[in-house]
Design an enzyme around this catalytic site. Structure first.
Site, PDB file in Angstrom:
ATOM      1  N   ASN A  42       1.163  -1.244   0.137  1.00  0.00           N
ATOM      2  CA  ASN A  42       0.432   0.019   0.270  1.00  0.00           C
ATOM      3  C   ASN A  42       0.623   1.416   0.019  1.00  0.00           C
ATOM      4  OD1 ASN A  42      -2.327  -1.524   0.135  1.00  0.00           O
ATOM      5  ND2 ASN A  42      -1.891  -1.589   2.404  1.00  0.00           N
ATOM      6  N   HIS A 446       2.472  32.535  27.812  1.00  0.00           N
ATOM      7  CA  HIS A 446       2.693  31.455  28.549  1.00  0.00           C
ATOM      8  C   HIS A 446       0.480  31.272  29.461  1.00  0.00           C
ATOM      9  CE1 HIS A 446       2.694  31.219  33.390  1.00  0.00           C
ATOM     10  NE2 HIS A 446       1.499  32.506  33.341  1.00  0.00           N
TER      11      HIS A 446
END
Length: 470
Positions: A42, A446
């Site tokens: 595949n 932050h």
């Protein structure tokens, strides 16, 4: 060439459509080459079909299950959490299908001819592609070999319904009650962790003195501690001797601490390394130089000893990493097009999707010292980071390896949540020759885990804000 047969001409022929081959084919096509890619399985190779992608999908599902069961500390109480493992496998397969379909679309969109079958070299400009009862000859100006690797099978552990390679472990139809994993490298740790999260009793047998031998001992110790918390038994210095298979399970015999022991399990997973797929290509027909391990010798442009044939990925020396193969694929395609591209492995990251995750790029501290480089090792713990605390996941640290003479970052290691994503910033830093000051002066949002890199850089400079180092 077979008498009466006609040959199809192409400019660049790629053998193997994994993360190295398909990337090489697309890059070659972008550079104006007529490209043919040959794949016996595949599209996407091991990585997309039975490796990187399905394993991470399984790991993600297992973490969701574990978090649902163990979030009491955060006030989340879930009772009777169950697993529909058939649904898990169905979802995993859907992820794979989307990505492999995407690869096919990318190849076709770049006008790459896709050929199904196995390629055998006839000479340095010809391959024979066999697909069942049919065969076709192709001639080429240049070729890129990208055939990948396969699991190593131990003599006394022949793969079967109960003795599994990584593909078999990914495709189980049930969550086993018990699993023995032979090999404490990244594949064994990742899949062992996933099944432990699902509730399997996992035992890991590692022949060396420590799991994850490619990482620092302190990192391995943190992972072992978390594995123990999950009920996983890790046995190091263990030599697996053999297995007796039954209809309902298997008994593994191993030696540890001078004693012979046995352990019963539903399944055994063997993860002791991978072997390059170079033995059935007919390479002896064209005189390509090989190592004694079956790897193809290449130069900095991924060129073999036959000037018009290139090789990339797991079949050349170096770590067997999908992203390394993709990188080499681009280099090979550009070299064929006459560009001065060459490989530079200084910032190739390595990642383990363990719990917590661990990652490394560039030098380890001891490695740098062994090479006579005077370094500063600057470490910052996840436990001192607000986002890690908010995630309730604080085990681990980030370490920067900084060259003392000029402050340049030459290595980094991370163990903790999202380490696999966080390592990219530090790979860029190494690639760009950045200093610890460059990272420290970069404003990080932050509260985020990414701040830990900035904090570690401040440790290297002797100016940490959120940790006492004196």
């Amino acid at each position: 060439m077979v008498v009466g047969d006609f040959a199809i001409e192409t400019e660049t022929l790629v053998v193997g459509a994994g993360p190295g081959g398909y990337v090489a084919a697309i890059r070659a096509a972008q550079l104006g080459q007529k490209v043919t890619i040959v794949e016996k399985g595949n599209l996407g190779g091991v990585c997309l079909n039975v490796g990187c992608i399905p394993s991470k999908a399984l790991i993600s599902a297992s973490h969701r299950y574990e978090q649902a069961k163990h979030s009491e500390e955060m006030g989340i109480k879930a009772e009777n959490v169950t697993i529909d493992f058939a649904k898990v496998q169905e979802w995993k397969a859907s992820v794979v299908k989307k990505l492999t379909g995407g690869v096919e679309g990318l190849l076709k969109g770049n006008k790459v001819e896709i050929v199904k079958g196995e390629a055998y070299f006839v000479d340095a400009n010809t391959v024979r592609v066999v697909n069942g009862d049919s065969a076709q000859t192709y001639t080429f100006k240049n070729a890129i070999i990208a055939t990948g690797s396969r699991p190593i099978e131990l003599p006394n552990f022949k793969f079967s319904n109960r003795i599994l390679d990584s593909t078999g472990a990914l495709n189980l139809g049930e969550v086993p009650k018990s699993l023995v994993v032979i090999g404490g490298g990244y594949i064994g740790i990742e899949l062992g962790t996933a099944y432990a999260n699902f509730g399997t009793k996992v035992t890991i047998l590692e022949g060396a003195g420590e799991i994850l031998s490619g990482f620092e001992k302190q990192m391995a110790a943190i992972i072992k501690k978390r594995l123990k918390k999950k009920g996983v038994e890790v046995v190091t210095n263990a030599l697996a001797k053999g297995a007796e298979e039954r209809e309902d399970g298997v008994t593994v015999t191993y030696e540890a601490n001078g004693e012979t022991k046995t352990i019963d399990a539903d399944y055994v997973l063997v993860t002791v390394g991978r072997r390059p797929n170079t033995d059935e290509l007919g390479l002896e027909q064209i005189g390509i130089k090989m190592t004694n391990r079956g790897l193809i010798e290449v130069d900095q442009q991924c060129r073999t000893s036959v000037p018009n044939i290139f090789a990339i990925g797991d079949i050349v020396p170096g770590p067997a990493l999908a992203h390394k193969a993709s990188y080499e694929g681009k280099v090979a395609a550009e070299a064929i097009a006459g560009h001065p591209s060459a490989v530079d492995y200084v910032a190739i990251p390595a990642v383990v999707f363990s719990d917590p995750e661990c990652a490394s790029v560039g030098y380890f501290e001891q490695q740098a010292k062994d090479e006579g480089i005077d370094v500063i090792a600057a470490k910052f713990p996840f436990a001192a980071n607000g986002r890690a605390l908010a995630l309730n996941d604080t085990d681990g640290f980030l370490k920067l390896v900084v060259r003392k003479e000029d402050g340049v970052i030459i290595g980094a290691q991370i163990i903790g949540p999202n380490a696999s994503d966080m390592i990219a910033e530090l790979g860029l830093a190494i690639e760009a020759g950045m200093t610890a000051e460059d990272i420290a002066l970069t404003i990080h949002a932050h509260p985020t885990l990414g701040e830990i890199a900035m904090e570690a850089a401040e440790v290297a400079l002797g100016t940490p804000i959120h940790i006492i180092t004196k």
